[in-house]
Design an enzyme around this catalytic site. Structure first.
Site, PDB file in Angstrom:
ATOM      1  N   ARG A  63       0.870  -1.322  -0.048  1.00  0.00           N
ATOM      2  CA  ARG A  63       0.221  -0.070   0.011  1.00  0.00           C
ATOM      3  C   ARG A  63       0.871   1.329   0.121  1.00  0.00           C
ATOM      4  NH1 ARG A  63      -4.057  -0.830   4.440  1.00  0.00           N
ATOM      5  NH2 ARG A  63      -4.467   1.267   4.069  1.00  0.00           N
ATOM      6  N   GLN A  95      -9.583   9.223   9.107  1.00  0.00           N
ATOM      7  CA  GLN A  95      -9.215   7.825   9.125  1.00  0.00           C
ATOM      8  C   GLN A  95      -8.117   7.361   8.346  1.00  0.00           C
ATOM      9  OE1 GLN A  95     -13.249   5.759  10.554  1.00  0.00           O
ATOM     10  NE2 GLN A  95     -13.807   7.607   9.025  1.00  0.00           N
ATOM     11  N   HIS A 113      -5.841   7.390  12.370  1.00  0.00           N
ATOM     12  CA  HIS A 113      -5.373   5.969  12.393  1.00  0.00           C
ATOM     13  C   HIS A 113      -4.201   5.868  12.024  1.00  0.00           C
ATOM     14  CE1 HIS A 113      -9.988   4.571  12.317  1.00  0.00           C
ATOM     15  NE2 HIS A 113      -9.689   4.995  13.333  1.00  0.00           N
ATOM     16  N   CYS A 121       9.247   2.365  15.950  1.00  0.00           N
ATOM     17  CA  CYS A 121      10.209   1.435  16.732  1.00  0.00           C
ATOM     18  C   CYS A 121       9.289   0.820  17.698  1.00  0.00           C
ATOM     19  CB  CYS A 121      11.493   1.876  17.394  1.00  0.00           C
ATOM     20  SG  CYS A 121      12.316   0.666  18.213  1.00  0.00           S
ATOM     21  N   CYS A 140      16.219  -0.739  14.271  1.00  0.00           N
ATOM     22  CA  CYS A 140      15.980   0.621  14.507  1.00  0.00           C
ATOM     23  C   CYS A 140      17.176   1.773  14.225  1.00  0.00           C
ATOM     24  CB  CYS A 140      15.170   0.730  15.984  1.00  0.00           C
ATOM     25  SG  CYS A 140      14.943   2.351  16.189  1.00  0.00           S
ATOM     26  N   GLY A 180     -17.289  10.002   3.084  1.00  0.00           N
ATOM     27  CA  GLY A 180     -16.766   8.663   2.592  1.00  0.00           C
ATOM     28  C   GLY A 180     -16.193   7.719   3.746  1.00  0.00           C
ATOM     29  N   ASN A 207     -21.616  10.897   1.412  1.00  0.00           N
ATOM     30  CA  ASN A 207     -21.072   9.515   1.249  1.00  0.00           C
ATOM     31  C   ASN A 207     -21.833   8.802  -0.104  1.00  0.00           C
ATOM     32  OD1 ASN A 207     -19.223   7.436   2.390  1.00  0.00           O
ATOM     33  ND2 ASN A 207     -21.326   6.306   2.963  1.00  0.00           N
ATOM     34  N   GLU A 209     -23.309   6.218  -0.311  1.00  0.00           N
ATOM     35  CA  GLU A 209     -24.534   5.494   0.138  1.00  0.00           C
ATOM     36  C   GLU A 209     -24.682   5.863   1.677  1.00  0.00           C
ATOM     37  OE1 GLU A 209     -23.283   1.510  -0.571  1.00  0.00           O
ATOM     38  OE2 GLU A 209     -22.148   1.417   1.358  1.00  0.00           O
ATOM     39  N   ALA A 225     -17.876  11.721  -3.754  1.00  0.00           N
ATOM     40  CA  ALA A 225     -17.261  12.674  -2.909  1.00  0.00           C
ATOM     41  C   ALA A 225     -16.506  13.675  -4.044  1.00  0.00           C
ATOM     42  CB  ALA A 225     -16.266  12.230  -2.010  1.00  0.00           C
TER      43      ALA A 225
HETATM   44  C1  BJW Z   1     -17.700   6.951  -1.320  1.00  0.00           C
HETATM   45  C2  BJW Z   1     -17.200   6.797  -2.455  1.00  0.00           C
HETATM   46  C3  BJW Z   1     -16.801   7.804  -3.299  1.00  0.00           C
HETATM   47  C4  BJW Z   1     -17.070   4.799  -1.579  1.00  0.00           C
HETATM   48  N1  BJW Z   1     -17.518   8.824  -2.837  1.00  0.00           N
HETATM   49  N2  BJW Z   1     -18.031   8.097  -0.892  1.00  0.00           N
HETATM   50  C5  BJW Z   1     -17.942  -3.058  19.418  1.00  0.00           C
HETATM   51  C6  BJW Z   1     -18.699  -1.919  19.504  1.00  0.00           C
HETATM   52  C7  BJW Z   1     -18.035  -0.781  19.540  1.00  0.00           C
HETATM   53  C8  BJW Z   1     -16.742  -0.702  19.091  1.00  0.00           C
HETATM   54  C9  BJW Z   1     -15.939  -1.814  19.109  1.00  0.00           C
HETATM   55  C10 BJW Z   1     -16.808  -3.118  19.352  1.00  0.00           C
HETATM   56  N3  BJW Z   1     -15.920  -4.046  19.082  1.00  0.00           N
HETATM   57  C11 BJW Z   1     -14.824  -3.417  19.041  1.00  0.00           C
HETATM   58  C12 BJW Z   1     -14.609  -2.033  18.956  1.00  0.00           C
HETATM   59  C13 BJW Z   1     -13.543  -1.049  18.645  1.00  0.00           C
HETATM   60  C14 BJW Z   1     -13.260  -1.223  17.239  1.00  0.00           C
HETATM   61  C15 BJW Z   1     -14.527  -1.221  16.513  1.00  0.00           C
HETATM   62  O1  BJW Z   1     -15.037  -0.273  16.268  1.00  0.00           O
HETATM   63  N4  BJW Z   1     -14.524  -2.311  15.822  1.00  0.00           N
HETATM   64  C16 BJW Z   1     -15.978  -2.168  14.729  1.00  0.00           C
HETATM   65  C17 BJW Z   1     -15.514  -3.175  13.696  1.00  0.00           C
HETATM   66  C18 BJW Z   1     -17.034  -2.793  15.676  1.00  0.00           C
HETATM   67  N5  BJW Z   1     -12.317  -0.043  17.146  1.00  0.00           N
HETATM   68  C19 BJW Z   1     -11.091   0.006  17.694  1.00  0.00           C
HETATM   69  O2  BJW Z   1     -10.527  -0.998  18.027  1.00  0.00           O
HETATM   70  C20 BJW Z   1     -10.190   1.316  17.719  1.00  0.00           C
HETATM   71  N6  BJW Z   1      -9.842   1.443  18.822  1.00  0.00           N
HETATM   72  C21 BJW Z   1     -10.555   1.668  19.866  1.00  0.00           C
HETATM   73  O3  BJW Z   1     -11.718   1.631  19.836  1.00  0.00           O
HETATM   74  O4  BJW Z   1      -9.675   2.083  20.941  1.00  0.00           O
HETATM   75  C22 BJW Z   1     -10.212   2.128  22.267  1.00  0.00           C
HETATM   76  C23 BJW Z   1      -9.752   0.945  22.955  1.00  0.00           C
HETATM   77  C24 BJW Z   1      -8.531   0.491  23.043  1.00  0.00           C
HETATM   78  C25 BJW Z   1      -8.083  -0.575  23.785  1.00  0.00           C
HETATM   79  C26 BJW Z   1      -8.839  -1.036  24.800  1.00  0.00           C
HETATM   80  C27 BJW Z   1     -10.239  -0.542  24.616  1.00  0.00           C
HETATM   81  C28 BJW Z   1     -10.706   0.377  23.979  1.00  0.00           C
HETATM   82  C29 BJW Z   1      -9.359   1.279  16.394  1.00  0.00           C
HETATM   83  C30 BJW Z   1      -9.819   1.069  15.079  1.00  0.00           C
HETATM   84  C31 BJW Z   1      -8.591   1.016  14.203  1.00  0.00           C
HETATM   85  C32 BJW Z   1      -9.285   1.038  12.860  1.00  0.00           C
HETATM   86  N7  BJW Z   1      -7.946   0.866  11.854  1.00  0.00           N
HETATM   87  C33 BJW Z   1      -8.303   0.603  10.407  1.00  0.00           C
HETATM   88  C34 BJW Z   1      -7.158  -0.027   9.965  1.00  0.00           C
HETATM   89  C35 BJW Z   1      -6.138   1.014   9.626  1.00  0.00           C
HETATM   90  C36 BJW Z   1      -5.006   0.354   8.907  1.00  0.00           C
HETATM   91  C37 BJW Z   1      -5.070   0.446   7.577  1.00  0.00           C
HETATM   92  O5  BJW Z   1      -5.417   1.324   6.738  1.00  0.00           O
HETATM   93  O6  BJW Z   1      -4.621  -0.644   7.037  1.00  0.00           O
HETATM   94  O7  BJW Z   1      -8.838   1.709   9.872  1.00  0.00           O
HETATM   95  S1  BJW Z   1     -10.011  -0.396  10.222  1.00  0.00           S
HETATM   96  C38 BJW Z   1     -10.329   0.395   8.831  1.00  0.00           C
HETATM   97  O8  BJW Z   1     -11.868   0.866   8.918  1.00  0.00           O
HETATM   98  C39 BJW Z   1      -9.335   1.535   8.424  1.00  0.00           C
HETATM   99  C40 BJW Z   1     -10.221   2.556   8.320  1.00  0.00           C
HETATM  100  O9  BJW Z   1      -9.813   3.994   8.627  1.00  0.00           O
HETATM  101  C41 BJW Z   1     -11.474   2.418   8.992  1.00  0.00           C
HETATM  102  C42 BJW Z   1     -12.883   2.955   8.741  1.00  0.00           C
HETATM  103  O10 BJW Z   1     -13.394   2.631   7.482  1.00  0.00           O
HETATM  104  P1  BJW Z   1     -14.041   3.526   6.318  1.00  0.00           P
HETATM  105  O11 BJW Z   1     -12.842   4.684   6.079  1.00  0.00           O
HETATM  106  O12 BJW Z   1     -15.272   4.093   6.889  1.00  0.00           O
HETATM  107  O13 BJW Z   1     -13.880   2.945   5.161  1.00  0.00           O
HETATM  108  P2  BJW Z   1     -15.090   1.648   4.400  1.00  0.00           P
HETATM  109  O14 BJW Z   1     -14.661   1.208   3.451  1.00  0.00           O
HETATM  110  O15 BJW Z   1     -15.646   1.155   5.758  1.00  0.00           O
HETATM  111  O16 BJW Z   1     -16.105   2.672   3.958  1.00  0.00           O
HETATM  112  C43 BJW Z   1     -15.970   3.574   2.845  1.00  0.00           C
HETATM  113  C44 BJW Z   1     -17.376   4.250   2.469  1.00  0.00           C
HETATM  114  O17 BJW Z   1     -16.969   5.131   1.347  1.00  0.00           O
HETATM  115  C45 BJW Z   1     -18.636   3.496   2.115  1.00  0.00           C
HETATM  116  O18 BJW Z   1     -19.785   3.884   2.885  1.00  0.00           O
HETATM  117  C46 BJW Z   1     -18.830   3.775   0.621  1.00  0.00           C
HETATM  118  O19 BJW Z   1     -19.836   3.764   0.167  1.00  0.00           O
HETATM  119  C47 BJW Z   1     -18.195   5.161   0.485  1.00  0.00           C
HETATM  120  N8  BJW Z   1     -17.630   5.453  -0.733  1.00  0.00           N
HETATM  121  N9  BJW Z   1     -16.710   5.349  -2.904  1.00  0.00           N
HETATM  122  C48 BJW Z   1     -17.950   8.936  -1.522  1.00  0.00           C
HETATM  123  N10 BJW Z   1     -16.295   7.991  -4.598  1.00  0.00           N
END
Ligand code: BJW
Length: 243
Positions: A63, A95, A113, A121, A140, A180, A207, A209, A225
Site C-alpha cells: 500500500r 481515518q 488511524h 520502533c 531501528c 466517505g 457519502n 450511500e 465525493a
Molecule cells: C464513497 C465513494 C466515493 C466509496 N465517494 N463515498 C463493538 C462496539 C463498538 C466498538 C467496538 C466493538 N468491538 C470492538 C470495538 C472497537 C473497534 C471497532 O470499532 N470495531 C468495529 C468493527 C465494531 N475499534 C477499535 O479497536 C479502535 N480503537 C479503539 O476503540 O480504542 C479504544 C480501546 C483501545 C483498547 C481497549 C479498549 C478500547 C481502533 C480502530 C482502528 C481502525 N483501523 C483501520 C485499519 C487502519 C490501517 C489500515 O489502513 O490498514 O482503519 S480499520 C479500517 O476501517 C481503517 C479505516 O480507517 C476504518 C474505517 O473505514 P472507512 O474509512 O469508513 O472505510 P469503509 O470501506 O468502511 O467505507 C467507505 C465508505 O465510502 C462506504 O460507505 C462507501 O459507500 C463510501 N464510498 N466510494 C463517496 N467515490
C-alpha cells in the site's frame, strides 16, 4: 439542495476511505475492497502482526508503494481550498492513512488511524518517515534493536491518535461534515452522536450511500465525493462571502 447555508466559525471534517476512492485507492468494506484480498484479522490487529509480521509488512509495503501511483482528487482539493479561503477554522480528522489531504494542500490534519509513510520502533517508540519497504530484520536506526519496526498504524484494539485534540475540536465545532466513511469503526463512527449530544453543531454526511450512522445527521448528500464535496465547499465559501 434545500438547506439554508450560513457562515460557520469552526468546521470539523471527518474523512474515510471513500474520499480517496476516486483517486484509485480501495476502500475497506465495498466490493473489491482491501479486505477481500486480506482478512482484517490477518493484517489489521496487533495479534496478526505478532503471528506473521512478514505478511503484515508485505500488506503495508504494497500500500505504501501504491500510494506513490495516485493523486489527490477534486474532493481533497476542495477541502484544501476551504481551509485556505474560509474565514473561520477548518480541521480535517482523517481515518485515512494515505497522504492525499497533505498533497492537496490541507495543513490542519489529524491522522487518527496513523500514516502509511511512517513506521515506529516498538522498542524505543521512535517514529520515522519512509517511502521504502520495511521488514522485521531491519534494526531501528535510533536504538539499534531488531526486530523493531512496525507500521505507524492504529490496529483494532489500539487507541487512535490525538483523541484529546479531536474531542476539543468537536466541542467547539458548529459544523461537522462526515465524508466517505461507512460508520462501522469506533470511535470515529461515534463522533456524529457526540455532536448531537453536545447539541449545537450542524451535522452533514456526504457519502456514496447511507452510512451506518445516517439517521444522526441533519443533512445528507449521497453520491461521489469528487462531485459533491466541491459543490458543498462552493456553497460554504459563498455563504462566507455574503456574511
Ligand atoms: C464513497 C465513494 C466515493 C466509496 N465517494 N463515498 C463493538 C462496539 C463498538 C466498538 C467496538 C466493538 N468491538 C470492538 C470495538 C472497537 C473497534 C471497532 O470499532 N470495531 C468495529 C468493527 C465494531 N475499534 C477499535 O479497536 C479502535 N480503537 C479503539 O476503540 O480504542 C479504544 C480501546 C483501545 C483498547 C481497549 C479498549 C478500547 C481502533 C480502530 C482502528 C481502525 N483501523 C483501520 C485499519 C487502519 C490501517 C489500515 O489502513 O490498514 O482503519 S480499520 C479500517 O476501517 C481503517 C479505516 O480507517 C476504518 C474505517 O473505514 P472507512 O474509512 O469508513 O472505510 P469503509 O470501506 O468502511 O467505507 C467507505 C465508505 O465510502 C462506504 O460507505 C462507501 O459507500 C463510501 N464510498 N466510494 C463517496 N467515490
Amino acid at each position: 439542495m434545500g438547506y439554508m447555508m450560513t457562515s460557520y466559525e469552526n468546521i470539523v471534517i471527518l474523512t474515510g476511505a471513500g474520499i480517496s476512492k476516486e483517486s484509485g485507492l480501495n476502500t475497506f468494506r465495498d466490493n473489491g475492497g482491501l479486505w477481500e484480498t486480506h482478512r482484517v484479522e490477518e493484517v489489521a490487529t496487533p495479534e496478526a502482526f505478532a503471528r506473521d509480521p512478514a505478511l503484515v509488512h508485505r500488506f503495508y509495503n504494497m500500500r505504501r508503494q501504491n500510494l506513490q501511483t495516485v493523486e489527490p482528487n477534486p474532493a481533497h482539493d476542495a477541502l484544501a481550498l476551504l481551509e485556505a479561503e474560509h474565514k473561520g477554522n477548518v480541521i480535517i480528522v482523517t481515518q485515512n492513512v494515505d497522504n492525499l489531504h497533505e498533497r492537496a494542500g490541507s495543513k490542519n490534519i489529524i491522522h487518527m488511524h496513523g500514516e502509511l509513510l511512517k513506521v515506529r520502533c516498538r522498542a524505543c517508540a521512535m517514529v520515522m518517515v519512509t517511502e521504502n519497504d520495511i521488514s522485521d530484520e531491519m534494526p531501528c536506526p535510533a536504538c539499534g534493536f531488531a526486530p523493531a519496526l512496525r507500521p505507524h498504524i492504529v490496529w483494532f484494539g489500539e487507541m487512535p491518535f490525538q483523541m484529546d485534540d479531536i474531542e476539543e475540536a468537536l466541542l467547539k465545532a458548529d459544523l461537522f461534515i462526515s465524508i466517505g466513511t461507512s460508520g462501522n469503526v469506533y470511535p470515529a463512527a461515534g463522533f456524529v452522536q457526540m455532536m448531537r449530544q453536545i447539541g449545537r453543531g450542524h451535522t452533514v454526511e456526504i457519502n456514496m450511500e447511507p452510512s451506518e450512522g445516517v439517521s444522526y445527521f441533519h443533512e445528507v448528500h449521497h453520491g461521489p465525493a469528487g462531485t459533491l464535496v466541491p459543490q458543498y465547499v462552493d456553497r460554504l465559501l459563498k455563504a462566507d462571502y455574503k456574511a
